[in-house]
Structure formats: structure tokens, C-alpha cells
Design an enzyme around this catalytic site. Structure first.
Site, PDB file in Angstrom:
ATOM      1  N   SER A  33       0.838  -1.205   0.000  1.00 30.04           N
ATOM      2  CA  SER A  33       0.000   0.000   0.000  1.00 30.04           C
ATOM      3  C   SER A  33       0.870   1.251   0.000  1.00 30.04           C
ATOM      4  O   SER A  33       0.370   2.355  -0.198  1.00 30.04           O
ATOM      5  CB  SER A  33      -0.928   0.010   1.223  1.00 30.04           C
ATOM      6  N   ASP A  82       5.965  -7.069   2.372  1.00 24.62           N
ATOM      7  CA  ASP A  82       4.876  -7.452   1.458  1.00 24.62           C
ATOM      8  C   ASP A  82       5.458  -7.678   0.065  1.00 24.62           C
ATOM      9  O   ASP A  82       6.036  -6.745  -0.526  1.00 24.62           O
ATOM     10  CB  ASP A  82       3.879  -6.283   1.433  1.00 24.62           C
ATOM     11  N   GLU A 125      -9.085  -9.425   4.321  1.00 24.97           N
ATOM     12  CA  GLU A 125      -9.395  -8.040   3.956  1.00 24.97           C
ATOM     13  C   GLU A 125     -10.798  -7.942   3.370  1.00 24.97           C
ATOM     14  O   GLU A 125     -11.137  -8.656   2.417  1.00 24.97           O
ATOM     15  CB  GLU A 125      -8.348  -7.512   2.941  1.00 24.97           C
TER      16      GLU A 125
HETATM   17  O1  KIV Z   1      -0.345  -3.429   1.637  1.00 21.45           O
HETATM   18  C1  KIV Z   1      -0.967  -3.369   2.702  1.00 21.45           C
HETATM   19  O2  KIV Z   1      -0.934  -2.377   3.431  1.00 21.45           O
HETATM   20  C2  KIV Z   1      -1.753  -4.527   3.087  1.00 21.45           C
HETATM   21  C3  KIV Z   1      -2.675  -4.367   4.259  1.00 21.45           C
HETATM   22  C4  KIV Z   1      -3.893  -3.691   3.783  1.00 21.45           C
HETATM   23  C5  KIV Z   1      -2.975  -5.639   4.936  1.00 21.45           C
HETATM   24  O3  KIV Z   1      -1.696  -5.535   2.467  1.00 21.45           O
END
Ligand code: KIV
Length: 269
Positions: free
Chosen positions: A48, A86, A185
Site C-alpha cells: 500500500s 509485502d 481483507e
Molecule cells: O499493503 C498493505 O498495506 C496490506 C494491508 C492492507 C494488509 O496488504
């Protein structure tokens, strides 16, 4: 000085059924220090950051190099929380080898203690390979923003019985593959509760209702730095940092214009 609790994937897994926990995203050194000082057990360097930090409309353009740089900044700040990196779009989907290589870079260059990737049963083999090679994985199902094009937009997932069934199967497949927790989510709260009851690993909800084991929010949303009209229903603004910054900026601009800054106190003689 008291010993610092060092959170690991297995300690977070062990919270299931014992205590609810709050997690947050962070993308930079300063915010990560605050999150860590607040004793949150998990900080996610979410993709994000594409929207929150880099001004993209979706997470899709975010690169592996950007994620590694931000993960390293967050890791330098954090002493206690588990830092989760991520994996961005197309850094793990191509093959198991690609996923292993890139997750390895998150550990070596980003200093993370775990990685997150999106998807359910489809990702089970990849997740097993990562876990067997010593890289803990956080799963992510429901609204998975990297599949935005296929999902047709940011919509609540699992409202239809067949979708709910698929998500249940996905959660079970992730648990079997060895994830230490699962992000849920944007699913109806009843389904959030059902999925939480169905697996022995913690669920971490974002728009998935109050029955998940943990909760996560995007820090800019929670701090009140995202324009109110762009904030989803599931966000609660715990502060108005954006308003405080705007106020400070106007005061600075006006004081420079009118000659009130710098004053004697800020000047050398
Ligand atoms: O990228 C992100 O911030 C996420 C969260 C919304 C869990 O995947």
C-alpha cells in the site's frame, strides 16, 4: 533495563485464542519507531506504500527494489515487532523459484522476519516452499488488491455463498501450507468470524469485523493523513495528523512572510 520482547512469527501464531492484537503498516524509519515503541507486535511494510507514499493509484506498479528499500528502513527502526515485507505484484507469481529468490532478498536486504503474499489455495505450494526454506509467511485473502483488475474493483468479498465457501477453502489451504497468520481483507463480519473459527492460526482483519484475532490498518488512514473522502468504511481515524501538519505549514508560511520567523531565539549573534 528490561529485556526487549522480540516478536517472531511463532510467537504471533501462539496468540491465537489468547489475546487480541493490533498491527499497523509502516513504510519509513520514523513511523516504524513509533509503532515499535507502542509495543505493537507486527509491523507490515505493505505494498500500500504505492498509494500512501508514492502517489500511485494502485499497488500494481510497486517494484521489488522499492519494497526492499522501505523494508530495510523499517527494520533499522524496529527492535521488538516482527517486520513483515509485502511481496509486490509479480515478484512471486511467476514460479516457486522466483518467489524463493525474492523472499530471500526481503530477508537478506530488507531485514524482515517474514513475508506476506496474496492469494489462497493457488499459492499453497509457493508458501510451503518458502516456509520449508525458513521464511515465515503471512497469508492474505478476501480483497487482494494485486488482483484488483480481476476482482473488478475494491469490493467486499465473500457475500455470495460460493465465494464464502471458496474463502473457507483458501483459509484452510493456507493453514495447511504453513502460514503463521492470515490477513482477511474486506469480508462481511459474519464471514470474518467463521474464517477465524475455522483455522488454528490467527486471522488479522482489515474490514473483516471484530471477531478476528488481530486487526491491521494502513498507518496513513489511521493517523488521519488520507483525505477523508478516500478512506474506506472500515477505517477509524485515531488522530488528525494531516490537519496538524496543515496548520503548522500555514503558520510557518505566514511567519516567514511577516518576518516573525526566524526571531532572536532562532538566530546566532
Ligand atoms: O499493503 C498493505 O498495506 C496490506 C494491508 C492492507 C494488509 O496488504
Amino acid at each position: 533495563m528490561a529485556d526487549i520482547v522480540k516478536w517472531t512469527a511463532s510467537k504471533i501464531k501462539a496468540l491465537k485464542g489468547r489475546e487480541k492484537f493490533a498491527c499497523l503498516t509502516a513504510y519509513d524509519y520514523f513511523t516504524a519507531r513509533l509503532v515499535d515503541e507502542a509495543a505493537l507486535p507486527l509491523v507490515l511494510v505493505g505494498d500500500s506504500l504505492g498509494m500512501a507514499m508514492l502517489g500511485y493509484e494502485t499497488t500494481l506498479p510497486v517494484t521489488l527494489e522499492q519494497m526492499l528499500d522501505h523494508s530495510a528502513a523499517v527494520s533499522r527502526a524496529v527492535r521488538s515487532a516482527l517486520v513483515v515485507g509485502d511481496m509486490p505484484f509479480m515478484s512471486y507469481q511467476v514460479s516457486r523459484e522466483q518467489a524463493l529468490q525474492n523472499a530471500g532478498r526481503f530477508v537478506k536486504e530488507g531485514g524482515v522476519g517474514a513475508v506476506k503474499l496474496e492469494g489462497g489455495a493457488l499459492r499453497a505450494d509457493t508458501i510451503t516452499a518458502l516456509v520449508q526454506n525458513g521464511i515465515p509467511v503471512l497469508g492474505h485473502i478476501g480483497l487482494t488488491p494485486q488482483s484488483l483488475r480481476e476482482l473488478g474493483g475494491y469490493k467486499v468479498q465473500g457475500r455470495r455463498p460460493e465465494e464464502a465457501e471458496r474463502l473457507l477453502a483458501d483459509a484452510r489451504a493456507l493453514e495447511k501450507a504453513g502460514v503463521f497468520a492470515i490477513v482477511l481483507e474486506c469480508v462481511p463480519r459474519e464471514l470474518g468470524a467463521e474464517l477465524t473459527a475455522a483455522v488454528r492460526v490467527p486471522t488479522i482483519g482489515i474490514g473483516a469485523g471484530p471477531d478476528c484475532d488481530g486487526q491491521i490498518l494502513v498507518c496513513h488512514d489511521m493517523f488521519g493523513m488520507t483525505p477523508a473522502e478516500a478512506v474506506p468504511k472500515f477505517v477509524k481515524r485515531y488522530g488528525e495528523v494531516g490537519a496538524v501538519m496543515r496548520q503548522a505549514l500555514s503558520a510557518y508560511r505566514d511567519e516567514v512572510r511577516t518576518g516573525r520567523f526566524p526571531a532572536d531565539a532562532q538566530s546566532y549573534s
